[in-house]
Scaffold this motif. Structure first.
Motif, short mmCIF file in Angstrom:
data_model
loop_
_atom_site.label_atom_id
_atom_site.label_comp_id
_atom_site.label_asym_id
_atom_site.label_seq_id
_atom_site.Cartn_x
_atom_site.Cartn_y
_atom_site.Cartn_z
N PHE A 258 0.88 -1.07 0.13
CA PHE A 258 0.11 0.02 0.11
C PHE A 258 0.80 1.27 -0.01
O PHE A 258 1.88 1.21 0.67
CB PHE A 258 -0.86 0.08 1.28
CG PHE A 258 -1.84 -1.12 1.54
CD1 PHE A 258 -3.00 -1.20 0.59
CD2 PHE A 258 -1.36 -2.30 2.00
CE1 PHE A 258 -3.78 -2.35 0.72
CE2 PHE A 258 -2.22 -3.13 2.35
CZ PHE A 258 -3.36 -3.59 1.41
N LYS A 259 0.29 2.12 -0.71
CA LYS A 259 1.25 3.41 -0.75
C LYS A 259 0.40 4.62 -0.35
O LYS A 259 -0.79 4.83 -0.63
CB LYS A 259 1.29 3.77 -2.32
CG LYS A 259 2.39 5.10 -2.55
CD LYS A 259 3.00 5.10 -3.84
CE LYS A 259 3.50 6.44 -4.30
NZ LYS A 259 3.67 6.46 -5.66
N LEU A 260 0.84 5.45 0.40
CA LEU A 260 0.14 6.57 0.94
C LEU A 260 -0.21 7.91 -0.46
O LEU A 260 0.82 8.24 -0.84
CB LEU A 260 0.80 7.47 2.03
CG LEU A 260 0.02 8.89 2.82
CD1 LEU A 260 -1.36 8.52 3.20
CD2 LEU A 260 0.92 9.25 3.91
N ARG A 261 -1.41 8.12 -0.56
CA ARG A 261 -1.45 9.35 -1.51
C ARG A 261 -1.80 10.63 -0.83
O ARG A 261 -1.16 11.79 -1.32
CB ARG A 261 -2.66 8.77 -2.57
CG ARG A 261 -2.27 7.76 -3.39
CD ARG A 261 -1.44 8.28 -4.59
NE ARG A 261 -2.35 9.03 -5.37
CZ ARG A 261 -3.08 8.80 -6.35
NH1 ARG A 261 -3.15 7.54 -6.70
NH2 ARG A 261 -3.95 9.73 -7.06
N ARG A 262 -2.65 10.62 0.15
CA ARG A 262 -3.18 11.65 0.71
C ARG A 262 -3.22 11.43 2.28
O ARG A 262 -3.43 10.37 2.73
CB ARG A 262 -4.42 12.25 0.55
CG ARG A 262 -4.31 12.91 -1.07
CD ARG A 262 -5.61 13.75 -1.22
NE ARG A 262 -5.99 14.85 -0.19
CZ ARG A 262 -5.32 16.04 -0.33
NH1 ARG A 262 -4.65 16.27 -1.48
NH2 ARG A 262 -5.53 16.94 0.49
N SER A 267 5.13 10.91 5.41
CA SER A 267 5.43 9.57 5.43
C SER A 267 4.24 8.82 6.25
O SER A 267 3.82 9.27 7.27
CB SER A 267 6.77 9.26 6.01
OG SER A 267 6.91 9.83 7.36
N PHE A 268 4.18 7.59 6.00
CA PHE A 268 3.08 6.67 6.52
C PHE A 268 3.72 6.09 7.78
O PHE A 268 4.53 4.99 7.36
CB PHE A 268 2.45 5.57 5.58
CG PHE A 268 1.34 4.97 6.18
CD1 PHE A 268 0.17 5.52 6.20
CD2 PHE A 268 1.55 3.74 6.81
CE1 PHE A 268 -1.02 4.83 6.75
CE2 PHE A 268 0.34 2.98 7.43
CZ PHE A 268 -0.60 3.43 7.31
N THR A 269 3.62 6.70 8.91
CA THR A 269 3.99 6.04 10.29
C THR A 269 2.80 5.84 10.86
O THR A 269 1.71 6.16 10.93
CB THR A 269 4.88 6.94 10.80
OG1 THR A 269 4.38 8.16 11.06
CG2 THR A 269 6.10 7.42 9.85
N TRP A 270 2.95 5.26 12.20
CA TRP A 270 1.97 5.02 13.17
C TRP A 270 1.64 6.12 13.89
O TRP A 270 0.46 6.44 13.98
CB TRP A 270 2.57 4.03 14.21
CG TRP A 270 1.69 3.75 15.51
CD1 TRP A 270 1.69 4.39 16.72
CD2 TRP A 270 0.59 3.20 15.49
NE1 TRP A 270 0.86 4.21 17.41
CE2 TRP A 270 0.00 3.33 16.86
CE3 TRP A 270 -0.05 1.89 14.73
CZ2 TRP A 270 -1.25 2.28 17.23
CZ3 TRP A 270 -1.10 1.34 15.25
CH2 TRP A 270 -1.76 1.69 16.59
N GLN A 271 2.45 7.26 14.07
CA GLN A 271 2.15 8.53 14.69
C GLN A 271 1.24 9.29 13.95
O GLN A 271 0.45 9.93 14.29
CB GLN A 271 3.60 9.27 15.11
CG GLN A 271 4.40 8.78 16.20
CD GLN A 271 5.18 7.57 15.77
OE1 GLN A 271 5.12 7.13 14.66
NE2 GLN A 271 5.71 6.92 16.89
N ASN A 272 1.75 9.57 12.75
CA ASN A 272 0.92 10.09 11.73
C ASN A 272 -0.59 9.46 11.53
O ASN A 272 -1.62 10.16 11.51
CB ASN A 272 1.41 10.25 10.45
CG ASN A 272 2.79 11.17 10.32
OD1 ASN A 272 2.76 12.23 11.36
ND2 ASN A 272 3.49 10.88 9.49
#
Length: 642
Positions: A258-262, A267-272
C-alpha cells in the motif's frame, strides 16, 4: 493554480486600487493574461509576481499583499456557493481546521488538476492551536494566513491572530522539496473544548458489550487493521479477493502493498496515522506488487525453494487470462489498475491497533473493469453503488458542459489575443498618418483644433523622383513599382535621422525635421538624410532596371502644423517656409541638394561642402542666392552610425 484564485485577485485589486494600478501590475509582472478563466490552470508564479509588482507600486510589503490575496479568495468564492461548504463543515472553527483536507478532497471532481496542500491541527487548547501546513509550493504561507483570517472573521465571527512558529523544507520522493510551516493560531476556542470534554464524559459513561473485529471487516470489506509496527493483522473480505488470499497480506508490512497518496507531504507512520484521525486518508493498493508475490510463490511451488530462475519473462494466469510481466507495468491494463482506497483511521484501544475504514474510489462505472471490481464489491450499507450509477448517468452531461466551458475560454483567450493584434495594427496605421504625440492627444479626447501649433524653426525638404515619363499603361505600372521601391528606401532613412515624413504627392516626397518634436539640429538632420537619399537612389536596384534620380530642395524657417481632415486625417504643414522649400526643389537639378541661405547658415561649417550656385529667380521671392550641398568626409557607413 486554477483561474478562480487569480479572478479573485483581479476583482478586488481593481475594486480597491483601481484599473490603472491593475494594468500597471500586469505590465510589471510581465503577465500575458488580461482575463482569467475559472477552470483553466495557470502558472503558480503569476500570483507571486503580481504581489511583488503591487508591493513596488504601493510601497507596501509583499507579505501584506499575499495575505490580501488570501482574503480576496474567501470573499470571492461565495459567488460560487463554496462558503456554504465551509459553514456545513462543523460548528466551530477548529472543526473547519480539522476538515480542510477533506474539503479539498470534495472539490477534486470539479477541479481535477488541483494540487492542494495538507493541513492538520495539533496542540489544541482553549486559546487556539497549532496548524501544520505542508505543500510542494513555496512562498504561499501568507496567502494561507490571509484565507484563515478571513474565514475566521467572516464565517465564524472570530478574531484570529496568526504567527509562524517555524518553517522548514524537507526532501520529497517526487523530487521537489516539501515546505512545512507550523502556525500558532490564537482564537477563542473555549466552546470547542467544552464540546470535546462533554463527548469524552459521555463516552466513559457508556457501557456497551465488546464485539469481534470480524464484524467491522464484514461491514467494511476493504478495511485494513495494522499494529504499531505497521504489520497487517486483519483485512476485509473484498480486499482479500483482490490480493488473492488473506495469507498474502497478513503479517506483511503495510507499506509493502500500500502507498500513501493523501495527506500529501507526510510519510506513513504509526504516529501520523494516530494523530491525523480526523483527516481523510487515500491509500493506493499496489496491484503489481501483489501479483509479483503470487508469481514468486507459484514458482516456489513448482521448483521447491529454488527461486534462482528468472521470473522476468514468465507469464502468469489471472482470471483465466495469460498476463506478461510487461503488462503488469501498464496501469491501463484491464483488471490490473491500482485501486485507490479512501477513508478514516480509527484507533482500537482494546487491541492497540488502527483500522483503516475505507471504500474504493470509483469515479465512473467504466472504471470498474480497469480495477477488477464489480458493483457488489462496494459497501452494501453505503451510497457507493448509487453514486457510481448516478455519476455514470450524469457524466456525459457534465463532460459536455466542461468541454463547452473550456472551448469558450479558449475562444475568449484567442479573441483577446486577436484584439491586441488588431489594436497594435490600428496603432501602427494611425501613427503612420499622424505623429504619435499628436495621435495620443487625439485619442485622449482633445479637440483636433488643439493640435494646431506654430514652430519657429524647422527645416523642410522636398524630393522629386525624375528620370522617366509615363505615357502608356505599362509605363504607369513601371512608375508605381519604381516609386514604391524608392520611397520605401526613403522611409527606412527617416527614423535613422529623426526626420518626420509628411506625405508623398505623385513623385514628390516631403519631410520635416523640428516638428512635431522640436529639435535644435533640424537643419543638420535634413542635410544628412538628403545626402543619404541621393546616394541610396543611385545604388538602389530598381526591379524594372530603370535609371532614376532625385532632385532635392531644402529651406528652413517657421511653419504652422495641425491635423486636417475627418475621414483621412493628415498632419499638415503650412506657411511660406513650405512654399519656398517647394520652389527650391522645382529649381534644383537631378542628383543635387539645393539649399537656401537660411538653411546654409544653420549648418556646421566643417561638416559639409557648400558650393554657391549663384542667383536664381524663385516665384514670389524674386532673385535669391542659393547653394549646392555636398558631403565632406562622411561616408555612408558613418551616416548609419550617426
Amino acid at each position: 493554480m486554477y483561474g478562480m484564485l487569480l479572478e479573485s485577485v483581479q476583482h478586488f485589486v481593481q475594486l480597491e486600487y483601481g484599473e490603472d494600478v491593475w494594468k500597471l501590475a500586469l505590465q510589471m509582472s510581465e503577465c500575458k493574461h488580461t482575463v482569467f478563466s475559472t477552470h483553466q490552470v495557470y502558472p503558480d508564479t503569476i500570483m507571486t509576481s503580481l504581489a511583488s509588482s503591487l508591493a513596488s507600486i504601493t510601497s507596501k510589503s509583499y507579505e501584506s499583499f499575499m495575505m490580501f490575496f488570501g482574503k480576496c479568495f474567501v470573499r470571492f468564492f461565495s459567488n460560487y456557493g463554496y462558503d456554504a461548504t465551509i459553514k456545513a463543515t462543523g460548528r466551530y472553527f477548529a472543526d473547519f481546521l480539522d476538515s480542510v483536507d477533506n474539503i479539498h478532497s470534495q472539490f477534486r471532481m470539479s477541479y481535477p488538476k488541483m494540487k492542494s496542500p495538507s493541513m492538520y491541527l495539533t496542540d489544541v487548547d482553549e486559546n487556539g492551536g497549532v496548524l501544520v501546513y505542508r505543500s510542494h509550493r513555496h512562498g504561499l504561507t501568507h496567502y494561507v494566513m490571509g484565507q484563515l483570517d478571513q474565514v475566521a472573521r467572516e464565517i465564524y465571527n472570530l478574531e484570529l491572530e496568526t504567527t509562524i512558529i517555524k518553517s522548514e523544507k524537507i526532501p520529497s520522493s517526487v523530487g521537489k522539496d516539501v515546505s512545512i510551516v507550523h502556525l500558532r493560531l490564537n482564537f477563542d476556542n473555549s466552546q470547542y473544548m467544552c464540546s470535546k470534554n462533554r463527548e469524552t464524559t459521555s463516552f466513559i459513561d457508556r457501557h456497551l458489550p465488546a464485539f469481534s473485529c470480524d464484524l467491522l471487516l464484514e461491514l467494511f470489506p476493504f478495511a485494513i487493521i495494522f499494529n504499531p509496527t505497521l504489520t497487517i493483522t486483519g483485512c476485509g473480505g473484498k480486499l482479500v479477493e483482490v490480493a488473492g488470499g488473506k495469507e498474502k497480506l497478513l503479517g506483511q508490512l503495510f507499506t509493502k502493498y500500500f502507498k500513501l497518496r493523501r495527506p500529501k507531504g507526510i510519510s506513513f507512520t504509526w504516529q501520523n496515522a494516530f494523530y491525523l484521525k480526523s483527516v481523510m486518508f487515500e491509500i493506493e493498493v499496489l496491484r503489481v506488487e501483489l501479483i509479483k508475490t503470487r508469481m514468486e510463490e507459484n514458482k516456489a511451488d513448482e521448483n521447491g525453494d529454488n527461486l534462482g530462475d528468472d521470473l522476468s519473462n514468465r507469464d502468469i494466469e489471472i482470471d483465466g487470462k495469460s498476463i506478461s510481466p510487461y503488462a503488469l507495468r501498464r496501469e491501463s491494463q484491464p483488471g490490473l489498475r491500482n485501486i485507490l482506497l479512501k477513508g478514516q483511521m480509527m484507533f482500537l484501544g482494546d487491541i492497540n491497533s488502527i483500522i483503516f475504514l475505507c471504500s474504493p474510489v470509483v469515479n465512473d462505472i467504466n472504471e470498474l473493469p480497469d480495477q477488477g471490481l464489480y458493483l457488489n464489491d462496494l459497501n452494501p450499507h453505503g451510497l457507493s453503488k448509487e453514486m457510481v450509477l448516478a455519476g455514470w448517468q450524469h457524466n456525459s452531461k457534465l463532460q459536455l458542459v466542461f468541454d463547452k466551458a473550456e472551448q469558450r475560454a479558449t475562444e475568449l483567450e484567442n479573441n483577446h489575443s486577436l484584439l491586441d493584434t488588431w489594436k497594435r495594427r490600428g496603432d501602427d496605421l494611425l501613427y503612420s498618418m499622424i505623429p504619435k504625440p499628436v495621435a495620443d492627444r487625439l485619442r485622449a479626447g482633445s479637440n483636433p483644433l488643439s493640435t494646431c501649433e506654430s514652430f519657429e524653426a524647422v527645416t523642410v525638404m522636398f524630393c522629386e523622383l525624375v528620370g522617366f515619363n509615363s505615357t502608356t499603361v505599362e509605363d504607369a505600372m513601371e512608375l508605381v513599382s519604381t516609386m514604391n521601391a524608392v520611397f520605401s528606401c526613403f522611409d527606412s532613412l527617416m527614423d535613422r535621422f529623426n526626420v518626420y515624413k509628411v506625405e508623398t504627392v505623385g513623385q514628390i516626397y516631403m519631410a520635416v525635421c523640428g516638428a512635431p518634436d522640436k529639435n535644435d539640429d533640424h537643419a543638420q538632420n535634413i542635410a544628412d538624410v538628403s545626402l543619404c537619399m541621393v546616394k541610396h537612389v543611385r545604388q538602389l536596384k530598381i526591379p524594372s532596371g530603370t535609371k532614376v534620380d532625385v532632385r532635392i530642395g531644402v529651406h528652413s524657417g517657421a511653419v504652422v502644423a495641425g491635423v486636417v481632415g475627418i475621414k483621412v486625417p493628415r498632419y499638415c504643414f503650412f506657411g511660406d517656409t513650405v512654399n519656398t522649400a517647394s520652389r527650391m526643389q522645382s529649381t534644383s537639378e537631378p542628383g543635387m541638394v539645393h539649399l537656401s541661405n537660411s538653411t546654409k547658415e544653420l549648418l556646421p561649417k566643417q561638416r559639409y561642402i557648400v558650393m554657391k550656385r549663384g542667383t536664381i529667380q524663385l516665384k514670389g521671392k524674386g532673385n535669391v542666392i542659393t547653394f549646392w550641398l555636398f558631403e565632406n568626409i562622411y561616408n555612408d557607413d558613418e551616416y548609419e552610425e550617426s
